[in-house]
Design a protein around this motif. Structure first.
Motif, PDB file in Angstrom:
ATOM      1  N   SER A 304      41.513  27.985  38.078  1.00  0.00           N
ATOM      2  CA  SER A 304      40.101  27.619  38.005  1.00  0.00           C
ATOM      3  C   SER A 304      39.708  26.327  38.694  1.00  0.00           C
ATOM      4  CB  SER A 304      39.677  27.523  36.535  1.00  0.00           C
ATOM      5  OG  SER A 304      40.396  26.501  35.867  1.00  0.00           O
ATOM      6  N   ILE A 305      40.621  25.357  38.827  1.00  0.00           N
ATOM      7  CA  ILE A 305      40.235  24.021  39.276  1.00  0.00           C
ATOM      8  C   ILE A 305      40.547  23.828  40.757  1.00  0.00           C
ATOM      9  CG2 ILE A 305      40.596  21.546  38.964  1.00  0.00           C
ATOM     10  CD1 ILE A 305      41.270  22.089  36.061  1.00  0.00           C
ATOM     11  N   GLY A 306      39.541  23.495  41.509  1.00  0.00           N
ATOM     12  CA  GLY A 306      39.760  23.112  42.898  1.00  0.00           C
ATOM     13  C   GLY A 306      39.544  24.220  43.905  1.00  0.00           C
ATOM     14  N   LYS A 307      39.553  23.814  45.162  1.00  0.00           N
ATOM     15  CA  LYS A 307      39.249  24.716  46.266  1.00  0.00           C
ATOM     16  C   LYS A 307      40.262  25.843  46.419  1.00  0.00           C
ATOM     17  CE  LYS A 307      35.572  22.610  47.767  1.00  0.00           C
ATOM     18  NZ  LYS A 307      34.261  23.288  47.793  1.00  0.00           N
ATOM     19  N   LYS A 308      41.504  25.587  46.033  1.00  0.00           N
ATOM     20  CA  LYS A 308      42.531  26.609  46.193  1.00  0.00           C
ATOM     21  C   LYS A 308      42.528  27.617  45.050  1.00  0.00           C
ATOM     22  CE  LYS A 308      46.446  25.987  48.078  1.00  0.00           C
ATOM     23  NZ  LYS A 308      47.841  25.586  48.384  1.00  0.00           N
ATOM     24  N   ALA A 309      41.821  27.290  43.970  1.00  0.00           N
ATOM     25  CA  ALA A 309      41.845  28.141  42.783  1.00  0.00           C
ATOM     26  C   ALA A 309      41.278  29.528  43.093  1.00  0.00           C
ATOM     27  CB  ALA A 309      41.040  27.485  41.665  1.00  0.00           C
ATOM     28  N   PRO A 310      41.992  30.585  42.770  1.00  0.00           N
ATOM     29  CA  PRO A 310      41.507  31.943  43.055  1.00  0.00           C
ATOM     30  C   PRO A 310      40.126  32.240  42.481  1.00  0.00           C
ATOM     31  CG  PRO A 310      43.824  31.995  42.451  1.00  0.00           C
ATOM     32  CD  PRO A 310      43.369  30.590  42.219  1.00  0.00           C
ATOM     33  N   THR A 314      36.705  32.901  44.842  1.00  0.00           N
ATOM     34  CA  THR A 314      35.983  34.174  44.770  1.00  0.00           C
ATOM     35  C   THR A 314      34.574  34.012  44.231  1.00  0.00           C
ATOM     36  OG1 THR A 314      38.076  35.347  44.429  1.00  0.00           O
ATOM     37  CG2 THR A 314      36.052  36.509  43.839  1.00  0.00           C
ATOM     38  N   LEU A 315      34.444  33.349  43.090  1.00  0.00           N
ATOM     39  CA  LEU A 315      33.157  33.302  42.392  1.00  0.00           C
ATOM     40  C   LEU A 315      32.202  32.248  42.942  1.00  0.00           C
ATOM     41  CD1 LEU A 315      34.533  33.664  38.758  1.00  0.00           C
ATOM     42  CD2 LEU A 315      33.378  35.421  40.087  1.00  0.00           C
ATOM     43  N   VAL A 316      32.740  31.117  43.386  1.00  0.00           N
ATOM     44  CA  VAL A 316      31.891  30.028  43.864  1.00  0.00           C
ATOM     45  C   VAL A 316      31.678  30.119  45.372  1.00  0.00           C
ATOM     46  CG1 VAL A 316      31.625  27.521  44.035  1.00  0.00           C
ATOM     47  CG2 VAL A 316      32.639  28.530  41.979  1.00  0.00           C
ATOM     48  N   GLU A 317      32.762  30.137  46.130  1.00  0.00           N
ATOM     49  CA  GLU A 317      32.640  30.066  47.585  1.00  0.00           C
ATOM     50  C   GLU A 317      32.240  31.403  48.217  1.00  0.00           C
ATOM     51  OE1 GLU A 317      36.166  28.413  49.276  1.00  0.00           O
ATOM     52  OE2 GLU A 317      35.559  26.362  48.788  1.00  0.00           O
ATOM     53  N   ASN A 318      32.888  32.473  47.807  1.00  0.00           N
ATOM     54  CA  ASN A 318      32.658  33.755  48.486  1.00  0.00           C
ATOM     55  C   ASN A 318      31.430  34.487  47.958  1.00  0.00           C
ATOM     56  OD1 ASN A 318      34.957  33.151  49.905  1.00  0.00           O
ATOM     57  ND2 ASN A 318      36.299  34.474  48.691  1.00  0.00           N
ATOM     58  N   LYS A 319      31.362  34.659  46.660  1.00  0.00           N
ATOM     59  CA  LYS A 319      30.277  35.462  46.082  1.00  0.00           C
ATOM     60  C   LYS A 319      29.072  34.626  45.664  1.00  0.00           C
ATOM     61  CE  LYS A 319      33.287  39.205  44.502  1.00  0.00           C
ATOM     62  NZ  LYS A 319      32.666  40.206  45.404  1.00  0.00           N
ATOM     63  N   LYS A 320      29.256  33.309  45.538  1.00  0.00           N
ATOM     64  CA  LYS A 320      28.152  32.397  45.194  1.00  0.00           C
ATOM     65  C   LYS A 320      27.421  32.828  43.921  1.00  0.00           C
ATOM     66  CE  LYS A 320      27.413  30.858  49.955  1.00  0.00           C
ATOM     67  NZ  LYS A 320      28.645  31.466  50.450  1.00  0.00           N
ATOM     68  N   LEU A 321      28.207  33.145  42.896  1.00  0.00           N
ATOM     69  CA  LEU A 321      27.655  33.573  41.615  1.00  0.00           C
ATOM     70  C   LEU A 321      27.500  32.409  40.636  1.00  0.00           C
ATOM     71  CD1 LEU A 321      29.797  36.827  41.149  1.00  0.00           C
ATOM     72  CD2 LEU A 321      27.426  36.665  41.955  1.00  0.00           C
TER      73      LEU A 321
END
Length: 946
Positions: A304-310, A314-321
């Motif tokens: 969950s923590i940081g840019k490398k976190a899966p 997925t949820l923040v960077e890619n899907k922007k949810l």
């Protein structure tokens, strides 16, 4: 006094922590020594010596939390946390809180969780015997003082705490819904620590006494003393005051009770205060110190923590949810749980979030965790450990924790070993064992009327919403003095012990330097722990923004740590975390701060990263877009939180709309939407300059090493001519008005009362804070707390304060009160203020002086406290010994001077009164205050029209 032969002494020296550096820079092993022994009655005592400051922390930890309660009688453990501060047979009414105000204590406090209740305070070293006497009185000479009126009043205080912390805020019922569905009804973790309002209301005096007599016995308690004291003398005092308290019945260890779900449970609830949907997944896991708990903690961090976190990818960077993902292993004494929490953006369907979680998990399953990432997480854990040891009370807590839940304080050695031996294979193993394809509890908390956003197939969760009706609360008279039979003792316990030798308070030595670039340096060298803490303060913040672009500095600060010219956001984050360091940036109304905390051995590498962040910005457009969306979501969520509404509306009223300081520095929806990345670049180019910056640093590092570390920054950071616009002067308030912001069906009313006041450097500012101590600045020593909380049970907490900077100043009274006593609370506050100066007497002056003078012994104990000292010196041009100068003011101030200050700065007819609450039931009654018809700030709501 019982003979010393009853002392069972056991001395233990433990190491097992990382190394520190001495002043020469040579590495040496870091050690924490402790000594433990037991009294004949079973009381376990732990001593730890730390002579870095003339203070001592005393903590009493009782091995009882909500897990020791029974169905129908929940909330008792937490209720006792409150009751033990009220009175004991020999401390008298007001108990430890009253004594704390006299002896310069940090403010006696306590906390309760599922498994333990603790009571703690840090005091000047000369008050140690007083504290041992007081804690013994609470443990062995307390229960007779609890009468029906006392119990009735404290029930109201606890109810107010529940309303403030759970019922009157977004997502406040989430944990209750999770636990009731994760644990069977018979499981001790099925109910919340604070308990149910119904159970509290039904509690009888006999119920309370039965609970106390079972659990508050010496053989179920650990006493921890940490700080600067004489152990031989302290042992005699512990034996004298605690030794004759009777041992209780044997208390068996509570059995481990892990749970297994046989199916997924999917629930939803329409939250009155939520503006955006929130999703929680919770899996049953393991108890504290279980071998698998260590890998689960790493798993939560990595996922969950940081840019490398899966999950982040997925949820923040890619899907922007969403803008953030929170995951944690919550392990308690007999069971544990692993929770994933995601607060989505506005109107996001939580089914999309659930799909994103599944996708992230699949990516993790395919890629796993590398040794490099595992080492990065362990480095963070090491720094976090040292941060927990910067205060004597923190060290005491650590020792008691291991004693109670692991059987010995020495378990710290094994605990650290367990952390360090986690492997990538362990992380994957616990994921497969507890998370992958395992049953869980899902909760969807969504805004009112938006059940369509909940997970598909969710059923309505059972939530008990309190109905608050005028005149229906249990009445009590707090002025009634309880009568009780005193517990016999072998000596007279009614006489408070004398002070010991007065502590020799030494101010930290401050060094200063101005670099050629214009950057000002302020430092304190301190080698107590191998840590360095610093902050770079760049003056400006919102003050340098355009009125239609409020929020630029806030967004710039966030963007600064999202990569550099030569490092992607992920690479920068990994570089910081691999050092076990923390580097953060944030903006206030008047500055941008870049803060850091790191092990001394990694300081130079950490400061090199700060230089790179500052001088080589990346201007990542993708990150800028994420920050903008996150900021808009935060603005939306603040609109639903009564406490945030109160802060934002009061800021407008007290500063006046013509002043830039009337704005919330994160901006509005309109201003944030109008901000481009070019606006951030413009602010950076024009305003980020060493000529208006201060660097403040404390910790295990010399002035020479700091100067050397900043040589590159000094050379490369070019000064600019930054012009600060004139701030509009706030107009004086001619006549008081009441303003009301309607939040329909609020269980509490948020109250803010105050007016513009002095700036921090004003000659009257510190004298006014002295004057305010007994009004509302002294916690339980203040009249506002004593009358509204202790006397009436209207509130969980209330405070008053003078706050100031170089650009603004204010006086504010802040509280949250039970909705149906809103008018009564405002009227009582007004009456207390009006009478305060007139009635200020010799006792008030003595209590004020004793506290403010004696509290200097612990004023600079932690790195954070020392950093605050440097901030005050650098920002307000205070002298290095300003605390000594303030001490002289306290010693010399008179009753007449206090009365003059009260007459000058406490005029209730020139204050702003703001209430955030339920207009349909509370608005009309406020007309009785005498300031005319209240002004409704949001009259468009349907409730307001009624």
């Amino acid at each position: 006094m019982k003979p010393n032969s009853l002392l069972v002494l056991l001395f233990i020296l433990y190491t097992g922590f990382s190394y520190s550096q001495n002043k020469t820079g040579k590495s040496e092993e870091f050690k924490v020594e402790f000594e433990q022994f037991k009294l004949g009655n079973g009381l376990h005592v732990i001593f730890h010596i730390d002579r870095s400051d003339p203070v001592v922390a005393v903590a009493l930890t009782c091995h009882v939390g909500s897990a020791r309660e029974t169905v129908g009688r929940t909330g008792f453990a937490h209720l006792f946390e409150h009751l033990l501060f009220l009175e004991s047979e020999n401390l008298g009414k007001g108990g430890l809180d009253k004594m704390s105000a006299r002896i310069g204590g940090s403010g006696a406090n306590g906390s309760t969780n599922r498994d333990r209740t603790n009571y703690y305070q840090t005091v000047p070293k000369d008050a140690l015997e007083k504290m041992i006497w007081a804690e013994a009185d609470k443990l062995g000479y307390f229960i007779n003082t609890v009468t029906d009126p006392v119990l009735a009043k404290e029930k109201q205080v606890v109810k107010n705490e529940k309303r403030q912390s759970y019922d009157n805020k977004p997502y406040g019922h989430t944990l209750s819904v999770i636990d009731k569905n994760l644990y069977p009804a018979s499981h001790p973790y099925n109910w919340e620590v604070i308990g149910s309002l119904e159970d509290l209301q039904n509690a009888t005096l006999d119920d309370v006494k039965t609970f106390y007599n079972r659990w508050y016995v010496p053989n179920n308690v650990t006493l921890t003393i940490a700080g600067d004291f004489d152990t031989k003398q302290a042992k005699k005092w512990v034996e004298k005051y605690f030794g004759e308290i009777k041992r209780g019945a044997d208390i068996p260890n509570i059995e481990k009770q892990l749970v297994t779900l046989t199916e997924n449970k999917n629930l939803y609830y329409e939250d009155n205060f939520a503006r955006v949907p929130q999703l929680n997944f919770t899996w049953p896991t393991v108890y504290k110190y279980h071998p698998d708990s260590y890998a689960l903690e790493v798993l939560a961090n990595y996922l969950s923590i940081g840019k490398k976190a899966p999950l982040y990818k997925t949820l923040v960077e890619n899907k922007k949810l969403t803008d953030a993902v929170e995951m944690y292993q919550y392990d308690s004494e007999i069971a544990g749980q692993f929770t994933l929490q995601i607060t989505a953006f506005d109107k996001i369907n939580l089914n999309e979030v659930s799909k994103g979680i599944s996708e992230a998990f699949k990516n993790f399953e395919a890629q796993g965790i590398s040794q490099e990432d595992l080492n990065r997480i362990k480095a963070q854990q090491e720094t976090a450990f040292y941060n927990g040891l910067t205060s004597v009370v923190g060290k005491g807590f650590q020792l008691a924790q291991y004693e109670i839940f692991a059987g010995t304080p020495d378990y710290i050695n094994q605990d650290i070993k367990n952390i360090l031996t986690v492997t990538p294979e362990d992380v994957m193993r616990v994921y497969n064992k507890y998370i992958k394809d395992k049953h869980f509890v899902a909760t969807s908390f969504v805004p009112k009327g938006e059940a369509n956003l909940a997970l598909e197939g969710a059923t309505l969760a059972t939530v008990v919403e309190e109905k608050i009706i005028d005149g229906k609360e249990e009445s009590f008279d707090a002025s009634i003095a309880g009568t009780y039979k005193k517990t016999p003792s072998t000596f007279d316990r009614s006489t408070e012990p004398p002070y010991g030798q007065a502590p020799d308070v030494k101010l930290p030595v401050v060094w200063k330097k101005k670099l050629s670039s214009g950057l000002n340096l302020f430092g304190i060298e301190n080698h107590e722990v191998p840590l360095v803490q610093f902050q770079l303060e760049i003056k400006g913040g919102m003050l340098l923004e355009s009125a239609n672009k409020i929020g630029v500095s806030n967004m710039l600060a966030q963007l600064m740590t999202k990569g550099t010219k030569n490092k992607t956001p992920e690479q920068l984050e990994n570089a910081i975390e691999s050092l076990g360091a923390n580097i953060n940036a944030y903006a206030t109304d008047e500055a941008i701060f870049i803060t850091g905390n790191t092990l001394t051995k990694n300081y130079e590498k950490t400061i090199q990263l700060v230089q790179e962040i500052l001088l080589e910005p990346r201007w990542d457009v993708k990150e800028f877009d994420l920050i903008k969306q996150s900021t808009l979501s935060a603005i939306l969520q603040q609109k639903a939180n009564p406490a945030s509404i109160g802060e934002n509306e009061f800021r407008k009223l007290i500063n006046g709309e013509e002043s830039i300081l009337s704005n919330n520095n994160i901006g509005t929806e309109n201003s944030v939407n109008s901000i481009s990345i070019e606006d951030l670049k413009s602010y950076y180019t024009q305003n980020v300059s060493p000529s208006i910056s201060d660097f403040q640093i404390v910790g295990a590092i010399s002035e020479t090493n700091v100067n050397n570390s900043l040589a590159g920054l000094n050379k490369e950071w070019k000064a600019k001519n930054v012009v600060f616009p004139k701030i509009a002067t706030t107009k004086a308030i001619v006549k008081s008005k009441i303003y009301f912001y309607d939040v329909p069906d609020s269980k509490q009313s948020v109250i803010r009362i105050g007016y513009p006041a002095m700036k921090a450097a004003d000659k009257d500012f510190y004298p006014a804070t002295i004057m305010n101590y007994r009004l509302g600045g002294g916690g339980f020593a203040s009249q506002l707390t004593q009358q509204l909380r202790e006397g009436k049970g209207y509130t969980y907490g209330i405070r008053s304060s003078f706050e100031g900077t170089n650009n603004k100043g204010s006086f504010t009274i802040a509280s949250g009160v039970r909705s149906n006593v809103t008018y009564e609370s405002v009227a009582l506050i007004k009456e207390i203020i009006n009478q305060y100066g007139k009635n200020f007497n010799k006792t008030d002056l003595e209590v004020t002086k004793e506290y403010l003078i004696k509290s200097n012994a612990r004023a600079f104990e932690t790195l954070t406290a020392k950093l605050k000292m440097l901030y005050n010196i650098s920002n307000y041009n205070f002298s290095d010994d300003y605390t000594k100068q303030q001490e002289k003011i306290v010693k010399n101030i008179t009753i007449e001077e206090i009365q003059k200050l009260a007459a000058k700065y406490l005029n209730t007819d020139e204050m702003i009164y703001l209430v955030v609450g339920d207009a349909k039931t509370q608005l009309k009654k406020l007309e009785q205050i005498g300031f005319g018809t209240p002004v409704l700030l949001n009259p468009s709501t349907e409730t307001a029209k009624n």
